[in-house]
Design an enzyme around this catalytic site. Structure first.
Site, PDB file in Angstrom:
ATOM      1  N   HIS A 175       0.608  -1.207  -0.211  1.00 25.38           N
ATOM      2  CA  HIS A 175      -0.028  -0.290   0.094  1.00 25.38           C
ATOM      3  C   HIS A 175       0.775   0.932  -0.615  1.00 25.38           C
ATOM      4  O   HIS A 175       1.454   1.070   0.977  1.00 25.38           O
ATOM      5  CB  HIS A 175      -0.699  -0.137   1.427  1.00 25.38           C
ATOM      6  CG  HIS A 175      -2.189   0.844   1.512  1.00 25.38           C
ATOM      7  ND1 HIS A 175      -2.063   2.112   1.462  1.00 25.38           N
ATOM      8  CD2 HIS A 175      -2.644   0.995   0.790  1.00 25.38           C
ATOM      9  CE1 HIS A 175      -2.466   3.062   2.092  1.00 25.38           C
ATOM     10  NE2 HIS A 175      -3.734   2.316   1.422  1.00 25.38           N
TER      11      HIS A 175
ATOM     12  N   ASP B 158       3.085  -4.634   8.169  1.00 21.92           N
ATOM     13  CA  ASP B 158       1.877  -3.628   7.765  1.00 21.92           C
ATOM     14  C   ASP B 158       0.188  -4.940   7.752  1.00 21.92           C
ATOM     15  O   ASP B 158       0.486  -5.446   6.849  1.00 21.92           O
ATOM     16  CB  ASP B 158       1.990  -2.885   6.249  1.00 21.92           C
ATOM     17  CG  ASP B 158       0.561  -2.523   5.878  1.00 21.92           C
ATOM     18  OD1 ASP B 158      -0.564  -2.821   7.024  1.00 21.92           O
ATOM     19  OD2 ASP B 158       0.051  -1.672   4.949  1.00 21.92           O
TER      20      ASP B 158
ATOM     21  N   GLN C 160      -4.486  -5.882   6.926  1.00 19.82           N
ATOM     22  CA  GLN C 160      -5.591  -6.510   6.602  1.00 19.82           C
ATOM     23  C   GLN C 160      -5.554  -7.390   6.938  1.00 19.82           C
ATOM     24  O   GLN C 160      -6.046  -8.723   6.417  1.00 19.82           O
ATOM     25  CB  GLN C 160      -5.539  -6.360   4.343  1.00 19.82           C
ATOM     26  CG  GLN C 160      -5.875  -4.751   4.105  1.00 19.82           C
ATOM     27  CD  GLN C 160      -6.974  -4.735   4.086  1.00 19.82           C
ATOM     28  OE1 GLN C 160      -8.084  -5.376   4.271  1.00 19.82           O
ATOM     29  NE2 GLN C 160      -7.187  -3.125   3.672  1.00 19.82           N
TER      30      GLN C 160
ATOM     31  N   LYS D  36     -10.331  -0.793  10.638  1.00 21.42           N
ATOM     32  CA  LYS D  36     -11.133  -2.224   9.813  1.00 21.42           C
ATOM     33  C   LYS D  36     -10.871  -3.605  10.583  1.00 21.42           C
ATOM     34  O   LYS D  36     -11.132  -4.032  10.099  1.00 21.42           O
ATOM     35  CB  LYS D  36      -9.315  -2.335   8.428  1.00 21.42           C
ATOM     36  CG  LYS D  36      -9.476  -1.653   7.955  1.00 21.42           C
ATOM     37  CD  LYS D  36      -8.352  -1.921   6.878  1.00 21.42           C
ATOM     38  CE  LYS D  36      -7.314  -0.425   6.505  1.00 21.42           C
ATOM     39  NZ  LYS D  36      -7.918  -0.148   5.199  1.00 21.42           N
TER      40      LYS D  36
HETATM   41  N1  PMP Z   1      -1.354  -0.542   4.527  1.00 20.68           N
HETATM   42  C1  PMP Z   1      -3.067  -1.839   4.029  1.00 20.68           C
HETATM   43  C2  PMP Z   1      -2.635  -2.873   3.015  1.00 20.68           C
HETATM   44  C3  PMP Z   1      -4.043  -1.104   3.878  1.00 20.68           C
HETATM   45  O1  PMP Z   1      -4.868  -1.230   3.282  1.00 20.68           O
HETATM   46  C4  PMP Z   1      -4.348   0.319   4.410  1.00 20.68           C
HETATM   47  C5  PMP Z   1      -5.606   1.223   4.827  1.00 20.68           C
HETATM   48  N2  PMP Z   1      -6.172   0.684   3.461  1.00 20.68           N
HETATM   49  C6  PMP Z   1      -3.659   1.222   4.773  1.00 20.68           C
HETATM   50  C7  PMP Z   1      -1.958   0.143   5.082  1.00 20.68           C
HETATM   51  C8  PMP Z   1      -2.898   2.395   5.788  1.00 20.68           C
HETATM   52  O2  PMP Z   1      -4.424   2.668   6.585  1.00 20.68           O
HETATM   53  P1  PMP Z   1      -4.739   3.326   7.887  1.00 20.68           P
HETATM   54  O3  PMP Z   1      -5.189   4.791   6.351  1.00 20.68           O
HETATM   55  O4  PMP Z   1      -5.309   3.375   8.959  1.00 20.68           O
HETATM   56  O5  PMP Z   1      -2.830   4.395   8.465  1.00 20.68           O
END
Ligand code: PMP
Length: 411
Positions: A128, A205, A208, A231
């Site tokens: 991400h 990370d 998910q 999430k």
């Molecule tokens: N990493 C992954 C794999 C995600 O799916 C997300 C959220 N879409 C994030 C990081 C970022 O999370 P946040 O916006 O809650 O900081």
């Protein structure tokens, strides 16, 4: 641990715990298939936040009065419950606004003072943007460079390539536990063991992963594990960073301000121990108290039961989509969490998502904050249907009916 099996859990009753799922959208029953974006909240979490503001609201750590003590106890209690849930020590768990903050904290506090020109930051193709951009910013400032470990067409990490990329210049590996686009569950435990043998610091990370499966950070053996609370049934603006104690102890503060100090003089300040050293200012107290309630809720169901329930829903969705001509699933790894990206012949992802919305079906369309992965597949965007345990087989069928209708409309 819940003694029930996934079969004996009444999932219809569980769904009833989520008030929002009862609403209609555009006059149709809502089919919420966007839980990878953010999860819905059970009534117990909503009530907990409401109760905090009605009955206990005060700032943490600074007040000796009763409310201040109650707020501090509730906030620290949430840290303890979260730490137990993830099998780590509460003292090694920094509460943050989510994964983005958590990874930036490692980037600025661990990596920035350490990396030098010639050092390499290894990332996977399926990260991400939150696990790419902070490293680019650090690389620019330190002279380090970024190297990419590739994925196969199925969306599986090329493990031989990853191993080969772990050369002596690599100082840090950023790796997602579960891909938010492909659903791929990466073998983080094996990869972290391999990295550790080579002296590479690992940043996993877990955004998910934590909503979908039991996560035992100690067993993974990484150096840092970042996750987001919204999430996993918690409020937005919550999450955390677990770090190995020796790293946390050696890291300078990231943000300065109240809470994170021991003593402040104009000549210089001394800092609190971790985790409070990294929690400058008033934190999201009510949010984290709500996240504690979310952990209680998930623990009562059992993460293993949630994983089994979602595997069942995912296989129904996958079979239904595979039976549909002209629909291509992006991400077909054998070990997948309940995230399904797809393309439909002749239809743009945004058009599909917009028309599905009119049928009451919420799916996400776009690049999912994963431009490099979109480039790999040669597409600007995909549609993504992501499932949580509160979804039903009936909703998946309703989604398929809506998808067929929308495809007819798009001609
Ligand atoms: N990493 C992954 C794999 C995600 O799916 C997300 C959220 N879409 C994030 C990081 C970022 O999370 P946040 O916006 O809650 O900081």
């Amino acid at each position: 641990m819940n003694a029930a099996s996934p079969q004996t859990i009444d999932w219809t009753r569980v769904r009833g715990d989520f008030p929002l799922l009862a609403r209609q959208v555009h006059g149709k029953p809502l089919v919420y298939l966007d839980s990878a974006n953010t999860g819905q909240k059970p009534a117990s979490v909503i009530q907990c936040v409401d109760d905090f503001y009605r009955c206990h609201n005060a700032n943490v750590s600074r007040a000796v009065h009763a409310l201040g003590n109650e707020a501090t106890e509730a906030y620290e209690g949430a840290r303890t419950r979260l730490a137990r849930h993830l099998n780590v020590r509460a003292d090694d768990l920094v509460l943050t606004s989510g994964t983005t903050f958590a990874i930036n904290l490692v980037a600025y506090s661990w990596a920035l003072p350490r990396l030098r020109p010639g050092d390499v930051i290894l990332l996977t193709r399926m990260e991400h943007h939150a696990n790419i951009v902070p490293w680019q910013l650090v690389a620019e400032r330190t002279g380090a460079s970024i190297r990419v470990a590739e994925v196969t067409a199925e969306g599986v990490l090329d493990l031989d390539g990853l191993r080969a990329a772990m050369t002596s210049q690599v100082k840090l590996l950023g790796l997602t536990h579960v891909s938010n686009v492909l659903g791929t569950v990466n073998p983080v435990r094996d990869i972290c063991r391999e990295a550790r043998r080579r002296g590479i610091v690992t940043v996993v990370d877990g955004s998910q992963a934590v909503p979908h499966m039991p996560v035992d950070i100690a067993a993974i053996g990484c150096d840092f594990y970042a996750f987001t609370g919204h999430k996993m049934c918690g409020p937005t603006g919550t999450g955390g960073l677990w770090g190995r104690r020796e790293h946390l102890d050696a890291m300078p503060p990231f943000l300065g301000g109240g809470e994170m100090i021991r003593q402040v003089r104009f000549e210089g300040s001394t800092f609190n121990d971790p985790p409070h050293r990294f929690e400058a200012g008033t934190p999201n107290i009510a949010g984290h108290v709500g996240l504690g309630a979310a952990v209680d809720y998930l623990d009562a169901l059992g993460m293993d039961h949630i994983a089994a329930r979602e595997a069942d829903l995912l296989s129904h969705l996958t079979e239904s989509m595979r039976a549909e001509a002209g629909v291509r699933i992006i991400g077909t790894a054998p070990d997948k969490a309940a995230v399904t990206s797809f393309l439909v012949d002749g239809a743009h992802a945004h058009d599909l998502a917009t028309l599905l919305d009119l049928e009451g079906v919420a799916v996400r369309s776009g690049h999912h904050c994963a431009h490099p992965l979109m480039d790999f597949y040669g597409v600007p965007a995909t549609c993504r249907a992501s499932i949580a345990f509160y979804n039903t087989h009936g909703e998946i069928d309703a989604f398929m009916v809506a998808l067929r209708k929308v495809r007819r409309l798009l001609g």
